[in-house]
Write an enzyme that holds these catalytic residues in place. Structure first.
Site, PDB file in Angstrom:
ATOM      1  N   LEU A 272       0.818  -1.212   0.000  1.00 21.79           N
ATOM      2  CA  LEU A 272       0.000   0.000   0.000  1.00 21.79           C
ATOM      3  C   LEU A 272       0.853   1.264   0.000  1.00 21.79           C
ATOM      4  O   LEU A 272       2.025   1.234   0.402  1.00 21.79           O
ATOM      5  CB  LEU A 272      -0.909   0.012   1.226  1.00 21.79           C
ATOM      6  CG  LEU A 272      -2.032  -1.034   1.287  1.00 21.79           C
ATOM      7  CD1 LEU A 272      -2.695  -0.992   2.660  1.00 21.79           C
ATOM      8  CD2 LEU A 272      -3.053  -0.793   0.186  1.00 21.79           C
TER       9      LEU A 272
ATOM     10  N   SER B  78       1.393  -1.638  -7.322  1.00 17.22           N
ATOM     11  CA  SER B  78       1.063  -2.822  -8.141  1.00 17.22           C
ATOM     12  C   SER B  78       0.003  -3.683  -7.455  1.00 17.22           C
ATOM     13  O   SER B  78       0.298  -4.774  -6.989  1.00 17.22           O
ATOM     14  CB  SER B  78       2.317  -3.638  -8.465  1.00 17.22           C
ATOM     15  OG  SER B  78       3.210  -3.748  -7.385  1.00 17.22           O
TER      16      SER B  78
END
Length: 201
Positions: free
Chosen positions: A35, A108
């Protein structure tokens, strides 16, 4: 994405073994995922500094930096996020083929996209290391160094990972770093030790 039949891959006359002799190691891709606020960029910079001090050839591909140039035309829809990871993966492979240890730091969020980069690297015999930089959403919101979570909660930012866009936790990362449980220095030391063992194995 299929290659255009009108194009042909050019092979360098300098082999991977030639590059290994020069740098003392093969190229590799180290992919940090987690995150926003989990500590990816901090660890990437710390790892690069340690590897550089050992005389290794390194480069960092940071998600924010890439979105200011190579991926400036992309937004944050699932389709654009997918393309962002594809482009980054292809650039990372080019550097790794040139003998660099490529440190990629991007949220990602989608597992399938990360696995496609891994598969693509392994197909071309490039080492791929997935590092899950793990901090809970609560911890990341508490850190929030740039105020992004606060703005996302206020509706000022949309498609923000962890708030109104999903993050898929890696199922089998090569290294799991719970950054909320240890100090930055301890986490970096664990990362550095792991990467060294991987490179020289």
């Amino acid at each position: 994405m299929k290659a255009d039949p009108k194009t042909a891959r050019i092979s360098s006359t300098i082999t991977r073994e030639d590059r290994k002799k020069k740098w003392g190691h093969h190229g590799a891709v180290i992919w940090f995922t987690g995150l926003s606020g989990s500590g990816k960029s901090t660890l990437a910079l710390g790892l690069e500094s340690k590897l550089q001090s050992q005389g290794m050839a390194t480069c960092i591909l940071d998600g924010d930096t890439l979105r200011k140039g190579l991926c400036a035309d992309l937004g944050f829809s699932p389709k654009d996020r997918k393309e962002n990871i594809r482009r980054t993966g292809e650039v990372a492979k080019l550097f790794a083929e040139a003998g660099f240890i490529v440190i990629c730091a991007l949220i990602s969020p989608y597992r399938d996209d990360r696995e496609k980069v891994r598969y693509s690297c392994l197909q071309d015999h490039i080492s791929f290391i997935e590092v899950f930089v793990d901090a809970s959403l609560d911890i990341c919101e508490q850190r929030d160094p740039r105020g992004l979570y606060a703005r996302a909660r206020a509706g000022m930012i949309v498609d923000f990972t962890g708030i109104d866009s999903p993050y898929e936790i890696p199922e089998h990362p090569d290294l799991h770093l719970p950054t909320h449980q240890y100090s930055s220095l301890e986490t970096l030391e664990e990362l550095h030790h792991f990467v060294q063992k991987w490179i020289y194995s």
